[in-house]
Motif scaffolding. Structure first.
Motif, PDB file in Angstrom:
ATOM      1  N   ASP A  12      33.211  49.175  29.826  1.00 49.81           N
ATOM      2  CA  ASP A  12      34.585  49.530  30.180  1.00 49.81           C
ATOM      3  C   ASP A  12      35.463  49.625  28.942  1.00 49.81           C
ATOM      4  O   ASP A  12      35.124  49.117  27.866  1.00 49.81           O
ATOM      5  CB  ASP A  12      35.185  48.484  31.118  1.00 49.81           C
ATOM      6  CG  ASP A  12      34.454  48.384  32.445  1.00 49.81           C
ATOM      7  OD1 ASP A  12      33.616  49.269  32.725  1.00 49.81           O
ATOM      8  OD2 ASP A  12      34.719  47.429  33.197  1.00 49.81           O
ATOM      9  N   LEU A  45      34.794  46.752  40.956  1.00 55.41           N
ATOM     10  CA  LEU A  45      34.531  47.379  39.661  1.00 55.41           C
ATOM     11  C   LEU A  45      33.041  47.622  39.466  1.00 55.41           C
ATOM     12  O   LEU A  45      32.634  48.657  38.929  1.00 55.41           O
ATOM     13  CB  LEU A  45      35.078  46.500  38.538  1.00 55.41           C
ATOM     14  CG  LEU A  45      36.599  46.418  38.433  1.00 55.41           C
ATOM     15  CD1 LEU A  45      37.007  45.488  37.303  1.00 55.41           C
ATOM     16  CD2 LEU A  45      37.204  47.794  38.229  1.00 55.41           C
ATOM     17  N   ALA A  87      43.970  43.953  31.568  1.00 49.20           N
ATOM     18  CA  ALA A  87      43.692  42.576  31.969  1.00 49.20           C
ATOM     19  C   ALA A  87      44.469  41.606  31.100  1.00 49.20           C
ATOM     20  O   ALA A  87      44.988  41.974  30.037  1.00 49.20           O
ATOM     21  CB  ALA A  87      42.196  42.281  31.877  1.00 49.20           C
ATOM     22  N   ALA A 135      44.005  43.881  36.402  1.00 54.52           N
ATOM     23  CA  ALA A 135      43.326  42.638  36.777  1.00 54.52           C
ATOM     24  C   ALA A 135      44.069  41.459  36.163  1.00 54.52           C
ATOM     25  O   ALA A 135      44.124  41.321  34.943  1.00 54.52           O
ATOM     26  CB  ALA A 135      41.876  42.662  36.304  1.00 54.52           C
ATOM     27  N   HIS A 152      41.691  35.974  39.223  1.00 58.00           N
ATOM     28  CA  HIS A 152      40.955  37.218  39.416  1.00 58.00           C
ATOM     29  C   HIS A 152      40.177  37.190  40.730  1.00 58.00           C
ATOM     30  O   HIS A 152      39.238  36.407  40.883  1.00 58.00           O
ATOM     31  CB  HIS A 152      40.005  37.445  38.239  1.00 58.00           C
ATOM     32  CG  HIS A 152      40.720  37.606  36.938  1.00 58.00           C
ATOM     33  ND1 HIS A 152      41.263  38.797  36.547  1.00 58.00           N
ATOM     34  CD2 HIS A 152      41.011  36.717  35.958  1.00 58.00           C
ATOM     35  CE1 HIS A 152      41.847  38.652  35.367  1.00 58.00           C
ATOM     36  NE2 HIS A 152      41.706  37.395  34.985  1.00 58.00           N
ATOM     37  N   LEU A 205      38.728  48.085  27.968  1.00 57.49           N
ATOM     38  CA  LEU A 205      39.638  47.030  28.396  1.00 57.49           C
ATOM     39  C   LEU A 205      40.812  46.929  27.437  1.00 57.49           C
ATOM     40  O   LEU A 205      40.629  46.861  26.214  1.00 57.49           O
ATOM     41  CB  LEU A 205      38.910  45.691  28.488  1.00 57.49           C
ATOM     42  CG  LEU A 205      39.717  44.554  29.135  1.00 57.49           C
ATOM     43  CD1 LEU A 205      38.814  43.641  29.944  1.00 57.49           C
ATOM     44  CD2 LEU A 205      40.446  43.729  28.066  1.00 57.49           C
ATOM     45  N   THR A 263      40.576  49.119  32.171  1.00 56.86           N
ATOM     46  CA  THR A 263      41.134  47.904  32.764  1.00 56.86           C
ATOM     47  C   THR A 263      42.266  47.349  31.915  1.00 56.86           C
ATOM     48  O   THR A 263      42.114  47.174  30.707  1.00 56.86           O
ATOM     49  CB  THR A 263      40.060  46.816  32.923  1.00 56.86           C
ATOM     50  OG1 THR A 263      38.978  47.325  33.694  1.00 56.86           O
ATOM     51  CG2 THR A 263      40.632  45.597  33.638  1.00 56.86           C
ATOM     52  N   THR A 316      37.819  42.125  43.285  1.00 54.09           N
ATOM     53  CA  THR A 316      38.072  43.035  42.169  1.00 54.09           C
ATOM     54  C   THR A 316      36.809  43.228  41.349  1.00 54.09           C
ATOM     55  O   THR A 316      36.439  44.356  40.998  1.00 54.09           O
ATOM     56  CB  THR A 316      39.206  42.493  41.277  1.00 54.09           C
ATOM     57  OG1 THR A 316      40.408  42.381  42.032  1.00 54.09           O
ATOM     58  CG2 THR A 316      39.451  43.427  40.096  1.00 54.09           C
ATOM     59  N   VAL A 366      36.712  40.094  34.388  1.00 55.25           N
ATOM     60  CA  VAL A 366      36.453  41.512  34.670  1.00 55.25           C
ATOM     61  C   VAL A 366      35.903  42.258  33.475  1.00 55.25           C
ATOM     62  O   VAL A 366      35.491  43.413  33.597  1.00 55.25           O
ATOM     63  CB  VAL A 366      37.752  42.212  35.141  1.00 55.25           C
ATOM     64  CG1 VAL A 366      38.228  41.656  36.463  1.00 55.25           C
ATOM     65  CG2 VAL A 366      38.841  42.096  34.075  1.00 55.25           C
ATOM     66  N   VAL A 376      35.562  53.022  33.772  1.00 51.03           N
ATOM     67  CA  VAL A 376      36.597  52.059  34.134  1.00 51.03           C
ATOM     68  C   VAL A 376      37.499  51.752  32.946  1.00 51.03           C
ATOM     69  O   VAL A 376      37.022  51.411  31.861  1.00 51.03           O
ATOM     70  CB  VAL A 376      35.976  50.755  34.667  1.00 51.03           C
ATOM     71  CG1 VAL A 376      37.059  49.713  34.924  1.00 51.03           C
ATOM     72  CG2 VAL A 376      35.192  51.023  35.952  1.00 51.03           C
ATOM     73  N   CYS A 432      42.106  49.974  36.526  1.00 52.13           N
ATOM     74  CA  CYS A 432      42.209  48.693  37.225  1.00 52.13           C
ATOM     75  C   CYS A 432      43.206  47.791  36.516  1.00 52.13           C
ATOM     76  O   CYS A 432      43.172  47.663  35.287  1.00 52.13           O
ATOM     77  CB  CYS A 432      40.846  48.004  37.272  1.00 52.13           C
ATOM     78  SG  CYS A 432      40.891  46.319  37.963  1.00 52.13           S
TER      79      CYS A 432
END
Length: 283
Positions: A227, A201, A215, A189, A193, A229, A213, A197, A222, A211, A187
């Motif tokens: 996740d 998620l 970001a 993001a 946001h 990230l 991400t 989204t 998010v 996931v 993803c």
């Protein structure tokens, strides 16, 4: 010199924060220019938390209290303004367009510092390489980032699926990817946001997808503890945000994903041969 948001992110790095504290941190990043001048009560109201939570947040960062945190933020802001006022080597002050470019350069420097530890990107690359198919999500402002990643990823990955439409169609396409064997979702993001989204998620996690991400901040809405990230700050000096760092991080992630695809080079070479035969490019 660094952008206000980049300086805040550097300050927060390496600290284990509670969900409430992450909420405060995210609020400060989003209001980076105002943060040094907010009282603890004002910050609490903006973040939707209690005033004592702001005090505990400052202590968690290693300060005696919120006044000490705010004092450091103000000193950092004054130092940055002095450096900015100095301008270029000839002593001239930067205009607003140059300031936006230099802020992006600072974001890229910050990204380079984060990549000194390549383990998170390598871990993400392995997850994406192993997912068949690989859904890539990006809505509204993030659609361009997701589209760019999906375009290049499709040259080395056997099944990339771009998800750039929200609503019930997004759920349908996540379901289809899961049924086809997907194990992970990437993803992108970016601010602002979209609620779709976050909802997408949440649905993807419930469907069993891991996931990854990209970001604008580790404290973005998010962010989720389950996740992986990868943060890359956006520039906020112009009327519309600039996303050079998230774009570059996407390319870095592509490189890491290629390392997990044994036939990636063969696929690229095969594409080049077919492109030449078809006369796809003017060169």
């Amino acid at each position: 010199m660094g952008s206000a948001s980049a300086r805040l992110l550097k300050l927060f790095e390496g600290h284990r924060l509670t969900p409430t504290q992450r909420r405060i941190a995210h609020c400060m990043v989003r209001r980076a220019e105002d943060a040094p001048f907010l009282s603890s009560v004002e910050l609490a109201e903006l973040a939707g938390v209690s005033q004592p939570s702001v005090t505990r947040f400052a202590v968690a960062l290693g300060f005696d209290g919120y006044p000490a945190l705010r004092r450091q933020l103000r000193e950092g802001e004054q130092g940055a303004q002095s450096a900015q006022g100095a301008g270029g080597a000839d002593g001239e002050a930067y205009n607003e367009y140059q300031q936006a470019v230099h802020a992006e350069i600072d974001n890229l420097r910050h990204l380079a510092a984060l990549l000194a530890d390549p383990a998170p990107v390598e871990r993400a690359g392995a997850l994406l390489a192993a997912s068949r198919p690989l859904p890539v999500l990006g809505l509204r402002a993030a659609a361009a980032q997701a589209g760019g990643f999906a375009y290049f990823a499709a040259k080395v990955h056997p099944d990339v699926r771009l998800l750039d439409e929200g609503g019930s169609m997004l759920v349908d396409r996540i379901d289809a990817a899961v049924r086809a064997g997907a194990s992970a979702l990437l993803c992108f993001a970016l601010p602002r946001h979209p609620r779709e989204t976050l909802e997408g998620l949440e649905y993807a996690r419930g469907a069993g997808l891991r996931v990854v991400t990209v970001a604008d901040s580790a404290f973005a809405p998010v962010a989720h503890p389950d996740d992986l990230l990868l943060p890359a700050a956006v520039g906020t000096g112009l009327a519309f945000d600039t996303a050079c760092a998230p774009m570059l991080l996407g390319r870095v992630l592509l490189e890491a994903m290629c390392d997990g695809l044994p036939d990636a080079q063969a696929r690229l070479e095969d594409f080049d041969v077919r492109a030449g035969e078809r006369g796809l490019f003017a060169e």
